[in-house]
Design a protein around this motif. Structure first.
Motif, PDB file in Angstrom:
ATOM      1  N   ILE A 188       0.709  -1.028   0.242  1.00 30.65           N
ATOM      2  CA  ILE A 188      -0.009  -0.047   0.117  1.00 30.65           C
ATOM      3  C   ILE A 188       0.938   1.513   0.096  1.00 30.65           C
ATOM      4  O   ILE A 188       2.052   1.119   0.444  1.00 30.65           O
ATOM      5  CB  ILE A 188      -1.024   0.059   1.119  1.00 30.65           C
ATOM      6  N   LYS A 189       0.317   2.468  -0.164  1.00 28.45           N
ATOM      7  CA  LYS A 189       0.982   3.625  -0.370  1.00 28.45           C
ATOM      8  C   LYS A 189       1.440   4.062   1.068  1.00 28.45           C
ATOM      9  O   LYS A 189       0.411   3.624   2.186  1.00 28.45           O
ATOM     10  CB  LYS A 189       0.076   4.628  -1.147  1.00 28.45           C
ATOM     11  N   ILE A 190       2.324   4.627   1.195  1.00 28.58           N
ATOM     12  CA  ILE A 190       2.615   5.212   2.668  1.00 28.58           C
ATOM     13  C   ILE A 190       1.701   6.096   3.131  1.00 28.58           C
ATOM     14  O   ILE A 190       1.426   6.036   4.521  1.00 28.58           O
ATOM     15  CB  ILE A 190       4.357   5.943   2.763  1.00 28.58           C
ATOM     16  N   ASP A 191       0.869   6.747   2.534  1.00 27.42           N
ATOM     17  CA  ASP A 191      -0.170   7.610   3.059  1.00 27.42           C
ATOM     18  C   ASP A 191      -1.206   6.903   3.719  1.00 27.42           C
ATOM     19  O   ASP A 191      -2.017   7.138   4.630  1.00 27.42           O
ATOM     20  CB  ASP A 191      -0.702   8.735   1.844  1.00 27.42           C
ATOM     21  N   ASP A 192      -1.666   5.616   3.049  1.00 24.58           N
ATOM     22  CA  ASP A 192      -2.713   4.846   3.419  1.00 24.58           C
ATOM     23  C   ASP A 192      -2.213   3.993   4.744  1.00 24.58           C
ATOM     24  O   ASP A 192      -2.910   3.535   5.467  1.00 24.58           O
ATOM     25  CB  ASP A 192      -2.983   3.685   2.306  1.00 24.58           C
ATOM     26  N   PHE A 193      -0.806   3.737   4.663  1.00 23.54           N
ATOM     27  CA  PHE A 193      -0.095   3.003   5.857  1.00 23.54           C
ATOM     28  C   PHE A 193      -0.457   3.766   7.141  1.00 23.54           C
ATOM     29  O   PHE A 193      -0.892   3.504   8.067  1.00 23.54           O
ATOM     30  CB  PHE A 193       1.215   2.551   5.368  1.00 23.54           C
ATOM     31  N   LEU A 194       0.147   5.096   7.080  1.00 23.22           N
ATOM     32  CA  LEU A 194       0.244   6.043   8.099  1.00 23.22           C
ATOM     33  C   LEU A 194      -1.137   6.306   8.384  1.00 23.22           C
ATOM     34  O   LEU A 194      -1.483   6.647   9.487  1.00 23.22           O
ATOM     35  CB  LEU A 194       1.036   7.529   7.652  1.00 23.22           C
ATOM     36  N   ASN A 195      -2.130   6.773   7.616  1.00 19.37           N
ATOM     37  CA  ASN A 195      -3.444   7.048   7.829  1.00 19.37           C
ATOM     38  C   ASN A 195      -3.524   8.396   8.820  1.00 19.37           C
ATOM     39  O   ASN A 195      -4.138   8.299   9.956  1.00 19.37           O
ATOM     40  CB  ASN A 195      -4.399   5.970   8.369  1.00 19.37           C
ATOM     41  N   LEU A 196      -2.628   9.351   8.523  1.00 18.68           N
ATOM     42  CA  LEU A 196      -2.632  10.415   9.338  1.00 18.68           C
ATOM     43  C   LEU A 196      -3.966  11.183   9.813  1.00 18.68           C
ATOM     44  O   LEU A 196      -4.892  11.291   8.881  1.00 18.68           O
ATOM     45  CB  LEU A 196      -1.703  11.490   8.764  1.00 18.68           C
ATOM     46  N   PRO A 197      -4.081  11.614  11.071  1.00 18.51           N
ATOM     47  CA  PRO A 197      -5.443  12.316  11.428  1.00 18.51           C
ATOM     48  C   PRO A 197      -5.694  13.498  11.078  1.00 18.51           C
ATOM     49  O   PRO A 197      -6.652  14.345  10.981  1.00 18.51           O
ATOM     50  CB  PRO A 197      -5.393  11.887  13.003  1.00 18.51           C
TER      51      PRO A 197
END
Length: 207
Positions: A188-197
Motif C-alpha cells: 500500500i501507499k505510505i499515506d494509506d499506511f500512516l493514515n494521518l489524522p
C-alpha cells in the motif's frame, strides 16, 4: 501390516510438509516480486539499474507503533512550520524597519507600500500560528491515545527489503527500503499506511 501403515503415515507427513513448504515458498516469492515491483515504480531512480532485491524481514505494526509513527511524521511537519513562522516574524520585523526608514525620509508612498506588505506578512503569520496550534493539539491527542493503544495486535506490516543498484556512473549503491503492507500483505501507499489524522497543507502556508 502395522509397519506398513507407519511407513504410509510417515510418507504422508513428509508429502504434506513438503507441500506446505513449497506453498509457503511460492507465497514468499510472490510477495517479494510484489515488493520489488513497488520499489521499481516508486523508489528506483530511472537512471539506475537494479542488480538485486530481496525481502529481509517483515515487522508487525501494532496500533501503538502506528500512533508513534504518526506522531513522528507530524512532529517533523511541526518543526518545518515553526521554522516558517520564525521566518515570517523576521520578515515582518524587516518590513516594519523599512517602513520606519521610509518615514524618516518622508516618503509616504513607500511607507504605504511597506505597510501594506507588513499587513500581508502579519496575516500570513496568523495563519501559520493557527496551523501550529492545531498541529500541536493533534499531536497531543495522539500521545494520549498511545497510552491506551494495543501494542500486540497487528494493524499492518512493514517489509524491510535490501536492494543493490548500479548508478549511471557505474558505481554501486546498497541500501534498505521499508515498504508498507496491509493485513493481507498487499503493498500500500505510505499515506494509506500512516493514515494521518490531520494533513498539513504546507504549500498554502509558503505561498
Amino acid at each position: 501390516m502395522y509397519r506398513y501403515s507407519k511407513i504410509i503415515c510417515f510418507v504422508s507427513i513428509v508429502v504434506l510438509f513438503t507441500s506446505c513448504k513449497n506453498e509457503k515458498q511460492r507465497e514468499n516469492e510472490k510477495l517479494e516480486n510484489n515488493l520489488k515491483s513497488f520499489y521499481i515504480e516508486n523508489f528506483k531512480d530511472s537512471t539506475s539499474t537494479l542488480d538485486s532485491f530481496r525481502l529481509v524481514e517483515i515487522d508487525t505494526i501494532s496500533q501503538s507503533v502506528l500512533l508513534l509513527k504518526q506522531s513522528l511524521v507530524l512532529n517533523n511537519q511541526l518543526d518545518m512550520i515553526i521554522d516558517l513562522y520564525r521566518s515570517n516574524i523576521k520578515s515582518l520585523s524587516n518590513s516594519v524597519d523599512m517602513a520606519k526608514l521610509y518615514a524618516m525620509i518622508e516618503s509616504s508612498d513607500l511607507v504605504a507600500i511597506e505597510k501594506k506588505g507588513a499587513l500581508e506578512i502579519s496575516e500570513k503569520g496568523k495563519k501559520i500560528k493557527a496551523e501550529i496550534d492545531t498541529l500541536q493539539s493533534v499531536i497531543e491527542s495522539i500521545h494520549n491515545k498511545v497510552l491506551i493503544a494495543d501494542s500486540v495486535k497487528p494493524v499492518s506490516f512493514l517489509a524491510k527489503c535490501f536492494f543493490q543498484v548500479r548508478l549511471k556512473d557505474k558505481s554501486v549503491k546498497r541500501d534498505t527500503v521499508f515498504i508498507p503492507m496491509n493485513l493481507s500483505k498487499d503493498v500500500i501507499k505510505i499515506d494509506d499506511f500512516l493514515n494521518l489524522p490531520y494533513n498539513v497543507d504546507y504549500e498554502s502556508l509558503v505561498k
